[in-house]
Scaffold this active site. Sequence first.
Site, short mmCIF file in Angstrom:
data_model
loop_
_atom_site.label_atom_id
_atom_site.label_comp_id
_atom_site.label_asym_id
_atom_site.label_seq_id
_atom_site.Cartn_x
_atom_site.Cartn_y
_atom_site.Cartn_z
N GLU A 186 9.41 28.68 -25.03
CA GLU A 186 9.92 29.83 -25.78
C GLU A 186 9.63 31.13 -25.04
OE1 GLU A 186 11.46 30.63 -28.77
OE2 GLU A 186 12.03 28.54 -28.93
N GLU A 200 7.19 18.88 -29.52
CA GLU A 200 6.60 18.89 -30.86
C GLU A 200 6.87 17.62 -31.66
OE1 GLU A 200 7.88 21.48 -29.36
OE2 GLU A 200 6.38 23.06 -29.54
N1 COA Z 1 -3.22 23.15 -26.21
C1 COA Z 1 -4.50 23.01 -25.86
N2 COA Z 1 -4.93 22.34 -24.78
C2 COA Z 1 -3.98 21.77 -24.02
C3 COA Z 1 -2.60 21.87 -24.31
C4 COA Z 1 -2.24 22.61 -25.46
N3 COA Z 1 -0.95 22.81 -25.82
N4 COA Z 1 -1.90 21.19 -23.37
C5 COA Z 1 -2.82 20.70 -22.51
N5 COA Z 1 -4.07 21.05 -22.90
C6 COA Z 1 -5.33 20.71 -22.25
C7 COA Z 1 -5.74 19.26 -22.48
O1 COA Z 1 -6.35 19.11 -23.74
C8 COA Z 1 -6.66 19.05 -21.32
O2 COA Z 1 -7.90 19.66 -21.62
P1 COA Z 1 -9.28 18.83 -21.49
O3 COA Z 1 -9.36 18.45 -20.03
O4 COA Z 1 -10.33 19.80 -21.93
O5 COA Z 1 -9.13 17.63 -22.38
C9 COA Z 1 -6.04 19.86 -20.22
O6 COA Z 1 -5.20 20.81 -20.86
C10 COA Z 1 -5.17 19.03 -19.28
O7 COA Z 1 -4.22 18.34 -20.04
P2 COA Z 1 -4.09 16.73 -20.08
O8 COA Z 1 -3.48 16.35 -21.39
O9 COA Z 1 -5.39 16.09 -19.74
O10 COA Z 1 -3.07 16.49 -18.89
P3 COA Z 1 -2.00 15.31 -18.78
O11 COA Z 1 -1.47 15.37 -17.41
O12 COA Z 1 -2.58 14.04 -19.24
O13 COA Z 1 -0.83 15.73 -19.81
C11 COA Z 1 0.71 17.19 -20.92
C12 COA Z 1 -0.11 16.93 -19.66
C13 COA Z 1 1.34 18.58 -20.81
C14 COA Z 1 1.80 16.13 -21.06
C15 COA Z 1 -0.22 17.13 -22.15
O14 COA Z 1 -1.35 17.98 -21.88
C16 COA Z 1 0.40 17.56 -23.44
O15 COA Z 1 1.18 16.85 -24.02
N6 COA Z 1 0.01 18.77 -23.94
C17 COA Z 1 0.46 19.27 -25.22
C18 COA Z 1 1.82 19.90 -25.06
C19 COA Z 1 2.35 20.32 -26.41
O16 COA Z 1 2.43 19.55 -27.35
N7 COA Z 1 2.73 21.62 -26.49
C20 COA Z 1 3.30 22.15 -27.67
C21 COA Z 1 2.24 22.77 -28.50
S1 COA Z 1 2.81 23.06 -30.21
#
Ligand code: COA
Length: 258
Positions: free
Chosen positions: A112, A132
């Site tokens: 966004e 989401e």
């Molecule tokens: N909010 C808070 N922390 C987040 C985040 C978010 N939206 N997206 C990633 N992080 C954090 C993870 O918790 C992790 O932190 P940690 O090492 O302290 O546990 C760090 O960033 C790295 O992310 P990780 O999930 O370990 O990497 P990955 O390669 O396995 O996956 C994504 C990457 C982007 C696919 C995954 O992090 C994800 O799905 N994030 C959420 C995205 C999301 O739903 N965004 C919309 C929010 S409404």
Amino acid sequence: MSDELLYSVDNHVAYLTLNRPHKLNAIDAALDEQLAERWEEIETDPGIWAVVLTGTGDRAFCAGGDISGGTEIAPARVGLGGGLTGIGGPLRQLSKPLVALVHGYVLGGGFELAMCADIIVAAEDTLFGLPEVRAGIIGEAGVVHRAIRQLPHRVAMTMILTGERLPAERALHFGLVNEVVPREALAEAGDSWVERLTAASPLAQQAAKQAVLSRANHPLEVALSTKYEAIEAYAGSEDVKEGRRAHAEKRHPQWTGR
Ligand code: COA
């Protein structure tokens, strides 16, 4: 201010960098507050003519709103992206041209925020997405409304309904981004856009941006018959005189933004 939002101004351009790489630059309430303060500063400082927004780290421009504390909106929240998205708070309009340089994950609220930019340059590794629904959430009552306006209907609906990601080259195909460049060329591409944008009169740009965005979703007759305050004010500016002088003297204009 903490260093989770880097900020500098150089030669009339403000540079904002999301700097929470350990959280993939996810935006929490504190970062929202900082962004809101910077947008205000940028909007009210006549010496700032353009803005570049980017994110640190190898993996993401921004993975969306910070969901570590759940997806509830904190009461103090000024709105996702410091209000620029209008999600979770009042919509803040930025009249200065905004360039987003994105890479890696550009998800949810991060997507966004990128879509609030006038120009988007994407690194080849960029993945846009609205994850989401896959996580069983529906975003914060709004992380769907820009995609449907900026992408073809079925492309946007596929992203919204499946959470599937859109790679940079496909985004270019659909006109979501201005260009796709190798990751290492992102900053250079940003400099080139800054050069192109600052070659124009800042006041004329701001007036044009306000006018076009305020009536983009209105019928053409309404847009054409509206009086735009910023355009009327521009008529009496130094920039308009300089533009005429430069044309007559066959030289490049020297804008002052006054
Ligand atoms: N909010 C808070 N922390 C987040 C985040 C978010 N939206 N997206 C990633 N992080 C954090 C993870 O918790 C992790 O932190 P940690 O090492 O302290 O546990 C760090 O960033 C790295 O992310 P990780 O999930 O370990 O990497 P990955 O390669 O396995 O996956 C994504 C990457 C982007 C696919 C995954 O992090 C994800 O799905 N994030 C959420 C995205 C999301 O739903 N965004 C919309 C929010 S409404």
